[in-house]
Write a protein that holds these residues in place. Structure first.
Motif: not given
Length: 140
Positions: A129-140
């Protein structure tokens, strides 16, 4: 999940102050005395990032009182700070520690740091979870 072999390493060290110093005096020593000497050495050897995570007793005690209601079996860390280094390789640690300028940067650490209680960890940090609110590094 990301490939850890391509990630920089996270190297962390917890520190307890010597009991004759207050927490505030200890943090002041790190920031005002130690870091001006240490940061040039870290840069010279390619340390990518350094951060000081300060853990004042009052904040920890308040968290313990509140979190203890939900997790009474959890222990709460009582160290004074947590140092976090981002490194390109394990070799970087050796290079920093063997540098004569590092010896100068830590020359009075025994007066301030209870070195026998330091806890070191080495591994990888993967953001989700980035400061921007973006969720990353999870399989889609």
């Amino acid at each position: 999940m990301t490939d850890s072999s391509s990630q920089p390493l996270k190297y962390t060290v917890t520190h307890y102050r010597q009991p004759e110093h207050t927490h505030e005096e200890f943090i002041n020593w790190i920031v005002e005395v130690h870091l001006p000497l240490a940061l040039p050495v870290l840069k010279k050897h390619g340390v990518l990032e350094y951060s000081l995570f300060e853990t004042p007793a009052a904040v920890n005690e308040a968290a313990k009182q509140e979190m203890g209601k939900f997790r009474p079996d959890w222990d709460f860390a009582d160290f004074d700070c947590f140092l976090e280094y981002t490194l390109p390789s394990v070799e970087t640690i050796k290079n920093v520690l063997s540098d004569p300028d590092w010896v100068v940067a830590v020359q009075d650490q025994d007066e301030w740091v209870d070195m026998g209680r330091a806890l070191v960890s080495l591994g990888y940090s993967t953001p989700y979870l980035l400061k921007t609110g973006e969720i990353v590094n999870l399989k889609k």
